[in-house]
Enzyme design. Structure first.
Site: not given
Ligand code: G1P
Ligand code: ZN
Length: 545
Positions: A115-116, A279, A281, A283-284, A378
């Site tokens: 992801s990010h 981000d 991938d 989704d954000r 998302k």
């Molecule tokens: C984090 C974000 C959460 C999101 C997840 C995946 O998780 O807070 O909202 O769904 O990344 O993108 P966390 O690191 O807080 O468990």
């Molecule tokens: Zn992501």
């Protein structure tokens, strides 16, 4: 030449337990011999085997993406999969995977992404299994997968040199058909069904300007095709559009800290009307107006209030859902629309049942995630297109829309403070002692605030009645302020403490405060109740979003 298959002896590897969003580790860990293979074999074994099944496979293009896609294709083939749908060059955004799983009715999908989180050789990598509904596998499934990782003795893999995923088309690995597809086409077709593309085209034709920061990540090709080629936004609207294995050396995390280039542009003298970022991938999303940042929580509230302007949502909002730490701004909109608002634990997987059951139509998280029942992830570009659709049909700009919203509903000042890489024992001790003290908090005065209630969030899923406990501590104060504390489930190093601060100011109140100032009393109360600085030795958070 006949394909040969190998059965490789292996042994369980510790720590292959999927977290908030799949299995995430340092890239170097994933590159250890057998690490990826063990997990992928466990995905197949933990979901009844791959024999005869169809999967979607793709990732966000980060370092090791290409090798991982190749290994997974060869393993799926050796495990008897009938067909694989793979994004060209191994690329697929997370929302695109979710769409493909649903559209082609596959048995699931495997997404390569962290992801990010930063990518590259020294960055992070991740693998996530999505279920046939297109959403992240629920805990019942990830538990099965984890169980397999602890008992695995062998994995199967086809011995074939690199799979040709560079061009759309079909090839075979043994009996398995592999379809390499254009990653954007199916996703774009879905967006066209949901939104008023003519109105958005007219908006751009009228001189509306936007900047979309793809952050060197997977949405680059999607945003270029949809925004510039199809909707007529000027060339150059999408910046940092070419996915790179280390995301240009940055964090592909769309928030004001990491998307600082976009923030600079949106606060500059010649700022466009609309700014957005996505981000790693895809989704954000992050949303900005000229000189204005729209918090993800406010974005969810505003989108809910105006979603009827998009063809897919006119008269079709069954309900909304937000994760517990997300601000309560959307609750006020739901109340006015007389639709239910569900509060779920953090993590998109908890929205799946509500979406499948038709109980929620829109959902969102404070962490820049917004989406709807169109898929089961998302979706960053979806949020941008819904905003564009609303702007095109409403006529007001983002700044006006936001201010009018606050005047109508009040403002939920909001920020998240992250304390990163805290030693795990210290983070656990902090949460344990907080939990132990919860029962005595109600009625306590901390500075100018008085605790109204304090508890630990647990979720009784209204659809399948599964119970998920220990989902964060919530302390609310008289007057509507609250603080939520929880430990991240996606980090790869030490523990990250997330402290979510919220303060509500009614519709006649002051909506023009600096966010940090507005939240100062809540932050002080959080520190005094949880003894954050004393226990962590930090006087402030590492990242504030
Ligand atoms: C984090 C974000 C959460 C999101 C997840 C995946 O998780 O807070 O909202 O769904 O990344 O993108 P966390 O690191 O807080 O468990
Ligand atoms: Zn992501």
């Amino acid at each position: 030449m006949a394909t040969s298959y190998a059965t490789v002896q292996t042994a369980p590897i510790d720590g292959q337990k999927p977290g908030t969003s799949g299995l995430r580790k340092k890239t170097a860990v994933f590159r250890n011999p057998g690490y990826l293979e063990n997990f992928v074999q466990s995905v197949f074994d933990g979901t009844g085997g791959a024999e005869g099944k169809t999967y979607v496979i793709g990732g966000d293009g980060r370092f090791f993406n290409a090798e991982a896609v190749d290994i997974i294709i060869r393993m799926a083939a050796a495990n008897g999969a009938a067909r694989l749908i793979v994004g060209q060059n191994g690329l697929l955004s997370t929302p695109a995977v979710s769409n493909l799983i649903r559209k082609y009715g596959t048995d699931g999908g495997i997404i390569l992404s962290a992801s990010h989180n930063p990518g590259g050789e020294t960055g992070d990598f991740g693998v996530k299994f999505n279920a046939p509904n297109g959403g992240p596998a629920p805990e019942a499934i990830t538990d099965q997968i984890y169980d397999r990782t602890q008992r695995i003795t062998e994995y199967s893999i086809a011995e074939q040199v690199a799979c040709p995923v560079g061009q759309p088309g079909r090839f075979t690995v043994g009996e398995t058909l592999v379809d390499v597809i254009d990653p954007v086409a199916d996703y774009e077709a879905l967006m066209q069904e949901l939104f008023d593309f003519d109105a958005i085209r007219a908006l751009f034709a009228g001189g509306f300007r936007m900047c979309f920061d793809a952050m060197h990540a997977v949405t680059g090709p999607y945003a270029k095709r949809i925004l510039e080629d199809t909707l007529g936004a000027p060339k150059g609207t999408v910046i940092n559009a070419i996915p790179s294995p280390d995301f240009g050396g940055g964090h592909p995390d769309p928030n004001p800290v990491w998307a600082s280039q976009l923030v600079g542009i949106m606060n500059g003298p010649d700022a466009p009307d609309f700014g957005a970022a996505s981000d790693g991938d895809g989704d954000r999303n992050m949303i900005m107006g000229r000189g204005t940042f729209v918090t993800p929580s406010d974005s969810l509230a505003l989108l809910t209030a105006h979603a009827h302007l998009a063809p897919a949502y006119a008269g079709k909002l069954a309900g909304v859902a937000r994760s517990m730490p997300t601000s309560q701004a959307v609750d006020l909109v739901a109340e006015r629309l007389a639709i239910p608002c569900y509060e779920t634990p953090t993590g998109w997987k908890f929205f799946g049942n509500l979406l499948d059951a038709g109980m929620a139509t829109l959902c969102g998280e404070e962490s820049a995630g917004t989406g709807s029942d169109h898929i089961r992830e998302k979706d960053g570009l979806w949020a941008v297109l819904l905003w564009l659709n609303i702007l095109a049909r409403d006529g007001r700009n983002i700044v006006q829309l936001q201010q009018d919203h606050w005047r109508s509903f009040g403002r939920n000042y909001y920020a998240r403070h992250d304390y990163e890489e805290i030693p795990t024992e210290i983070a656990n001790a902090l949460m344990d002692s907080l939990r132990a003290g919860l029962a005595g908090f109600a009625g306590t005065e901390v500075g100018s605030l008085r605790v109204a209630a304090a508890d630990e969030f647990s979720y009784d899923d209204p659809v399948d009645h599964s119970l998920t406990e220990g989902q964060g501590v919530c302390i609310s104060f008289d007057g509507g302020a609250r603080v939520v504390l929880r430990l991240s489930g996606t980090g790869t190093q030490g523990a990250t403490l997330r402290v979510y601060l919220e303060r509500y100011v009614g519709k006649d109140g002051d909506h023009g405060m600096v966010v940090h100032d507005a939240l100062e009393p809540v932050l002080r109360a959080a520190d005094s109740l949880a003894r954050i600085s004393e226990r962590t030795g930090r006087d402030k958070a590492d990242v504030i979003t």
